[in-house]
Design a protein around this motif. Structure first.
Motif, PDB file in Angstrom:
ATOM      1  N   ALA A  55       0.821  -1.214   0.000  1.00  0.00           N
ATOM      2  CA  ALA A  55       0.000   0.000   0.000  1.00  0.00           C
ATOM      3  C   ALA A  55       0.849   1.256   0.000  1.00  0.00           C
ATOM      4  CB  ALA A  55      -0.920  -0.003   1.218  1.00  0.00           C
ATOM      5  N   TYR A  56       1.987   1.225   0.676  1.00  0.00           N
ATOM      6  CA  TYR A  56       2.801   2.434   0.826  1.00  0.00           C
ATOM      7  C   TYR A  56       4.198   2.303   0.223  1.00  0.00           C
ATOM      8  CZ  TYR A  56      -0.783   3.086   4.418  1.00  0.00           C
ATOM      9  OH  TYR A  56      -1.975   3.180   5.089  1.00  0.00           O
ATOM     10  N   ASP A  57       4.805   1.135   0.395  1.00  0.00           N
ATOM     11  CA  ASP A  57       6.201   0.978  -0.017  1.00  0.00           C
ATOM     12  C   ASP A  57       6.458  -0.424  -0.566  1.00  0.00           C
ATOM     13  OD1 ASP A  57       7.273   3.564   1.064  1.00  0.00           O
ATOM     14  OD2 ASP A  57       6.676   2.671   2.976  1.00  0.00           O
ATOM     15  N   VAL A  58       7.435  -0.505  -1.469  1.00  0.00           N
ATOM     16  CA  VAL A  58       7.992  -1.792  -1.871  1.00  0.00           C
ATOM     17  C   VAL A  58       9.251  -1.999  -1.035  1.00  0.00           C
ATOM     18  CG1 VAL A  58       8.977  -3.154  -3.746  1.00  0.00           C
ATOM     19  CG2 VAL A  58       7.098  -1.564  -4.215  1.00  0.00           C
ATOM     20  N   LYS A  59       9.272  -3.114  -0.302  1.00  0.00           N
ATOM     21  CA  LYS A  59      10.401  -3.380   0.590  1.00  0.00           C
ATOM     22  C   LYS A  59      11.165  -4.610   0.136  1.00  0.00           C
ATOM     23  CE  LYS A  59       8.491  -1.389   4.856  1.00  0.00           C
ATOM     24  NZ  LYS A  59       8.134  -1.667   6.262  1.00  0.00           N
ATOM     25  N   LEU A  60      12.424  -4.650   0.491  1.00  0.00           N
ATOM     26  CA  LEU A  60      13.226  -5.846   0.296  1.00  0.00           C
ATOM     27  C   LEU A  60      12.626  -6.944   1.162  1.00  0.00           C
ATOM     28  CD1 LEU A  60      15.893  -6.815  -1.113  1.00  0.00           C
ATOM     29  CD2 LEU A  60      17.033  -6.346   1.077  1.00  0.00           C
ATOM     30  N   PRO A  61      12.264  -8.098   0.577  1.00  0.00           N
ATOM     31  CA  PRO A  61      11.614  -9.156   1.359  1.00  0.00           C
ATOM     32  C   PRO A  61      12.380  -9.503   2.635  1.00  0.00           C
ATOM     33  CG  PRO A  61      11.551  -9.710  -0.964  1.00  0.00           C
ATOM     34  CD  PRO A  61      12.417  -8.475  -0.839  1.00  0.00           C
ATOM     35  N   PHE A  62      11.603  -9.713   3.698  1.00  0.00           N
ATOM     36  CA  PHE A  62      12.113 -10.116   5.012  1.00  0.00           C
ATOM     37  C   PHE A  62      12.885  -9.009   5.729  1.00  0.00           C
ATOM     38  CE2 PHE A  62      12.396 -13.854   2.120  1.00  0.00           C
ATOM     39  CZ  PHE A  62      11.250 -14.507   2.558  1.00  0.00           C
ATOM     40  N   LEU A  67      12.551  -0.042  -0.881  1.00  0.00           N
ATOM     41  CA  LEU A  67      13.143   0.065  -2.215  1.00  0.00           C
ATOM     42  C   LEU A  67      12.524   1.213  -3.007  1.00  0.00           C
ATOM     43  CD1 LEU A  67      13.283  -3.734  -3.160  1.00  0.00           C
ATOM     44  CD2 LEU A  67      15.102  -2.311  -2.186  1.00  0.00           C
ATOM     45  N   SER A  68      11.225   1.423  -2.836  1.00  0.00           N
ATOM     46  CA  SER A  68      10.565   2.540  -3.509  1.00  0.00           C
ATOM     47  C   SER A  68       9.245   2.842  -2.815  1.00  0.00           C
ATOM     48  CB  SER A  68      10.313   2.224  -4.989  1.00  0.00           C
ATOM     49  OG  SER A  68       9.394   1.161  -5.132  1.00  0.00           O
ATOM     50  N   HIS A  69       8.800   4.105  -2.922  1.00  0.00           N
ATOM     51  CA  HIS A  69       7.537   4.529  -2.346  1.00  0.00           C
ATOM     52  C   HIS A  69       6.411   4.303  -3.350  1.00  0.00           C
ATOM     53  CE1 HIS A  69       9.593   6.031   1.073  1.00  0.00           C
ATOM     54  NE2 HIS A  69      10.055   7.138   0.525  1.00  0.00           N
ATOM     55  N   VAL A  70       5.260   3.874  -2.850  1.00  0.00           N
ATOM     56  CA  VAL A  70       4.072   3.687  -3.678  1.00  0.00           C
ATOM     57  C   VAL A  70       3.071   4.804  -3.416  1.00  0.00           C
ATOM     58  CG1 VAL A  70       2.114   2.157  -4.194  1.00  0.00           C
ATOM     59  CG2 VAL A  70       4.388   1.186  -3.751  1.00  0.00           C
ATOM     60  N   LYS A 195       8.240   5.126  12.860  1.00  0.00           N
ATOM     61  CA  LYS A 195       8.935   5.441  11.618  1.00  0.00           C
ATOM     62  C   LYS A 195       8.269   4.737  10.439  1.00  0.00           C
ATOM     63  CE  LYS A 195      13.458   6.087  13.809  1.00  0.00           C
ATOM     64  NZ  LYS A 195      14.868   5.624  13.876  1.00  0.00           N
ATOM     65  N   ARG A 196       8.349   5.372   9.287  1.00  0.00           N
ATOM     66  CA  ARG A 196       7.696   4.827   8.091  1.00  0.00           C
ATOM     67  C   ARG A 196       8.157   3.412   7.791  1.00  0.00           C
ATOM     68  NH1 ARG A 196       5.938   7.699   2.530  1.00  0.00           N
ATOM     69  NH2 ARG A 196       5.532   5.832   1.309  1.00  0.00           N
ATOM     70  N   GLU A 197       9.435   3.135   7.950  1.00  0.00           N
ATOM     71  CA  GLU A 197       9.937   1.808   7.598  1.00  0.00           C
ATOM     72  C   GLU A 197       9.396   0.713   8.509  1.00  0.00           C
ATOM     73  OE1 GLU A 197      13.541   3.977   9.551  1.00  0.00           O
ATOM     74  OE2 GLU A 197      11.837   4.480   8.244  1.00  0.00           O
ATOM     75  N   LEU A 198       8.842   1.092   9.669  1.00  0.00           N
ATOM     76  CA  LEU A 198       8.251   0.095  10.566  1.00  0.00           C
ATOM     77  C   LEU A 198       6.808  -0.239  10.198  1.00  0.00           C
ATOM     78  CD1 LEU A 198       9.583   1.238  14.070  1.00  0.00           C
ATOM     79  CD2 LEU A 198      10.471  -0.564  12.582  1.00  0.00           C
ATOM     80  N   ILE A 199       6.188   0.571   9.333  1.00  0.00           N
ATOM     81  CA  ILE A 199       4.820   0.284   8.896  1.00  0.00           C
ATOM     82  C   ILE A 199       4.863  -0.888   7.915  1.00  0.00           C
ATOM     83  CG2 ILE A 199       2.805   1.170   7.676  1.00  0.00           C
ATOM     84  CD1 ILE A 199       3.538   3.955   8.653  1.00  0.00           C
ATOM     85  N   THR A 200       4.077  -1.913   8.205  1.00  0.00           N
ATOM     86  CA  THR A 200       4.128  -3.130   7.391  1.00  0.00           C
ATOM     87  C   THR A 200       2.964  -3.258   6.423  1.00  0.00           C
ATOM     88  OG1 THR A 200       3.103  -4.320   9.244  1.00  0.00           O
ATOM     89  CG2 THR A 200       5.486  -4.447   9.046  1.00  0.00           C
ATOM     90  N   GLY A 201       1.983  -2.369   6.497  1.00  0.00           N
ATOM     91  CA  GLY A 201       0.906  -2.429   5.518  1.00  0.00           C
ATOM     92  C   GLY A 201      -0.350  -1.717   5.975  1.00  0.00           C
ATOM     93  N   ARG A 202      -1.346  -1.689   5.087  1.00  0.00           N
ATOM     94  CA  ARG A 202      -2.640  -1.060   5.363  1.00  0.00           C
ATOM     95  C   ARG A 202      -3.725  -2.126   5.388  1.00  0.00           C
ATOM     96  NH1 ARG A 202      -3.761   2.894   0.959  1.00  0.00           N
ATOM     97  NH2 ARG A 202      -4.541   1.079  -0.155  1.00  0.00           N
ATOM     98  N   VAL A 203      -4.657  -1.951   6.304  1.00  0.00           N
ATOM     99  CA  VAL A 203      -5.775  -2.889   6.454  1.00  0.00           C
ATOM    100  C   VAL A 203      -7.045  -2.247   5.902  1.00  0.00           C
ATOM    101  CG1 VAL A 203      -7.230  -4.130   8.102  1.00  0.00           C
ATOM    102  CG2 VAL A 203      -4.751  -3.991   8.481  1.00  0.00           C
TER     103      VAL A 203
END
Length: 227
Positions: A55-62, A67-70, A195-203
């Motif tokens: 929903a917000y970011d593409v992250k390196l798995p695990f 990697l990029s903002h959505v 922090k933004r990087e700690l957000i894991t997704g949107r429900v």
């Protein structure tokens, strides 16, 4: 004799399938069991929610490496994140974005000088209130308006809680989270900004819900329900 190579060769398809499932849950979509009453009346114990990890970011798995903002997280979103306190996965409502000035006075939120609007809700189902086994006092349900978004909250006037704070300014790259069950939630009032990087997704939607107080029978009305 036991042979790891033979075991892998004989189960290669299953191993690849399981690895793919883990990869999908890490990078694309995840399922999260709501374990507590901190998000009543919106989410209840036993809900299994679908978390959109893109929903917000593409992250390196695990990892938490972005990697990029959505898209940017928005006020009123329900999000999952890793607690900055101890890494526990939490689900809360995103209340304020970077640069916002936030304060709370006797449960009323004020964001950038604008008080949030509250209307008492009288038709909330009893099973969306904090379970009596956990709290026996008075519970009041309100519709809180944040900008153009409305959602339900619960307040417990007889329970000791942090009902006032601030004003505080949300730092760059961080967010302020609160539970909808305002007096029964360990959120940014206690664990700080997220922090933004700690957000894991949107429900946005439930998968299903099981009622632990009723022999774990499914709550049929909550199957695939929107949040």
């Amino acid at each position: 004799m036991f042979s790891p190579k033979k075991l892998i060769a004989e189960n290669k398809g299953f191993i690849l399938f399981m690895f793919g499932m883990v990869l999908v849950r890490s990078a694309l979509a995840d399922f999260y069991l709501v374990p507590s009453s901190s998000m009543y009346p919106t989410l209840v114990e036993g809900d299994r929610v679908i978390c959109n990890r893109l929903a917000y970011d593409v992250k390196l798995p695990f990892t938490d490496v972005i990697l990029s903002h959505v898209a940017d997280p928005a006020r009123g979103d329900i999000v999952t994140f890793s607690s900055p306190e101890d890494g526990t996965r939490l689900v809360k409502r995103l209340i304020a974005v970077p640069g916002d000035v936030v304060e709370m006075h006797d449960e009323q939120l004020v964001i950038n000088g604008v008080p949030s609007d509250y209307q008492e809700a009288f038709d909330n189902p009893a099973n969306h209130l904090t379970p009596r086994r956990e709290y026996q006092g008075k519970q009041l349900v309100y519709q809180e308006t944040l900008g153009t978004k409305q959602h339900g909250i619960i307040v417990m006037p007889e329970r000791q809680a942090m009902r006032s704070f601030g004003p505080v300014t949300v730092p760059a790259g961080q967010y302020l989270m609160l539970g909808d069950n305002r007096d029964n939630s360990k959120d940014s009032r206690y664990i700080g900004f997220v922090k933004r990087e700690l957000i894991t997704g949107r429900v946005n939607r439930l998968l299903y819900s099981l009622d632990g107080d009723n022999y774990y029978l499914p709550r049929l009305e909550r199957i695939a329900a929107k949040t």
